[in-house]
Design a protein around this motif. Structure first.
Motif, PDB file in Angstrom:
ATOM      1  N   ASP A 102       0.851  -1.199   0.000  1.00 18.95           N
ATOM      2  CA  ASP A 102       0.000   0.000   0.000  1.00 18.95           C
ATOM      3  C   ASP A 102       0.885   1.246   0.000  1.00 18.95           C
ATOM      4  OD1 ASP A 102      -2.309   1.491  -0.036  1.00 18.95           O
ATOM      5  OD2 ASP A 102      -2.644   1.388   2.128  1.00 18.95           O
ATOM      6  N   CYS A 103       0.266   2.389  -0.225  1.00 16.16           N
ATOM      7  CA  CYS A 103       1.009   3.657  -0.289  1.00 16.16           C
ATOM      8  C   CYS A 103       0.357   4.749   0.530  1.00 16.16           C
ATOM      9  CB  CYS A 103       1.081   4.147  -1.741  1.00 16.16           C
ATOM     10  SG  CYS A 103       1.994   3.099  -2.878  1.00 16.16           S
ATOM     11  N   ASP A 121      -3.851  -2.866  -2.817  1.00 20.87           N
ATOM     12  CA  ASP A 121      -4.988  -2.038  -2.409  1.00 20.87           C
ATOM     13  C   ASP A 121      -5.529  -1.379  -3.678  1.00 20.87           C
ATOM     14  OD1 ASP A 121      -6.782  -0.534  -0.929  1.00 20.87           O
ATOM     15  OD2 ASP A 121      -5.348   1.070  -0.538  1.00 20.87           O
ATOM     16  N   LYS A 161     -11.456  -1.167  -2.009  1.00 22.99           N
ATOM     17  CA  LYS A 161     -12.489  -0.774  -1.047  1.00 22.99           C
ATOM     18  C   LYS A 161     -13.723  -0.205  -1.737  1.00 22.99           C
ATOM     19  CE  LYS A 161      -9.471   1.875   1.071  1.00 22.99           C
ATOM     20  NZ  LYS A 161      -8.297   1.454   0.260  1.00 22.99           N
TER      21      LYS A 161
END
Ligand code: MG
Length: 232
Positions: free
Chosen positions: A39-40, A107, A136
């Motif tokens: 992730d970032c 993600d 998400k």
DNA sequence: GCGACAG
DNA sequence: ATCTTGTCGC
């Protein structure tokens, strides 16, 4: 290997057309023992990006490696072109990871993307490592709302066919969009994500990578290019 | 032309 | 993604 990430939208879309044919949806070679969450996070009004990787062991469920890397953000956020913004730093990060994970969780989308090349599919192909996308929210495709029980899912599909699933990883949480990236089937992607969903809406490796990236954003006085690693 | 639109 | 405290609900 000389992997290049285009810096302008025009070239980026051409690169996607060039790479989409390399995506493979074969079943996983074996159940992955070492899984990495990527992730970032950003700082300086988005001018700098930090990539975070957390590698976990399936048998012990313990973290075996963590690593972060700062770079100058190379690309603006453009829906459909996320991998050209977050891909460069995550690509470097995975190449420097030890031990090398057998599966990567991102993600964002896998093939549930207008060019079938979301960040999980794109990086999976470039690194040639099995990968899964866990988003998400929706980018592309349609799906009915799954049941309320943990593990409930519905098929995510586009005009071209099945793309992934809308999966309820836990009770009382919003379902997540799961789609295979590279060298993984839709069924395996769903089973993999559910297998690692314990305690949070997102699978453990991704949850921890998300926390690690934000922690580093504040804690580190990190100079661009600095890499850090710890082995708990 | 009008919306939709991962992070 | 990021800017940011308290607040609503269990
Ligand atoms: Mg993210």
């Amino acid at each position: 290997m000389d992997v290049r990430f285009p810096t302008d939208p025009r070239a980026a879309r051409q690169a996607q057309e060039q790479l989409r044919s390399r995506v493979c949806l074969s079943p996983l070679p074996g159940w992955p023992e070492l899984v990495a969450g990527l992730d970032c996070a950003f700082r300086e009004k988005g001018r700098q990006i930090v990539g975070a990787a957390v590698v976990m062991d399936r048998r012990t469920r313990r973290t075996v490696a963590e690593k972060t890397l700062w770079l100058e953000t190379p690309f603006p956020y453009v829906p459909g072109l996320l991998s050209f913004r977050e891909g460069p730093v995550l690509y470097e990060l995975v190449q420097a990871l030890r031990p090398q994970p057998e599966l990567l969780m991102f993600d964002g989308q896998g093939i549930a993307h207008p060019a079938r090349l979301g960040i999980a599919a794109h990086l999976g192909v470039l690194l040639d490592i099995p990968s899964v996308g866990v988003a998400k929210s929706r980018l592309y495709g349609v799906a009915e709302e799954p049941g309320t029980a943990a593990g409930s899912w519905t098929s995510l599909h586009g005009r071209e066919g099945e793309l992934g699933v809308l999966l309820r990883t836990r009770e009382r949480v919003r379902a997540v969009y799961v789609s295979p990236g590279h060298r993984c089937s839709i069924d395996d992607a769903r089973r993999l994500v559910l297998d690692w969903s314990l305690g949070w809406r997102l699978p453990h490796p991704l949850h921890l990578a998300d926390r690690l990236s934000r922690r580093d954003r504040t804690a580190s006085a990190g100079v661009s290019g600095k890499m850090s690693q710890q082995i708990p």
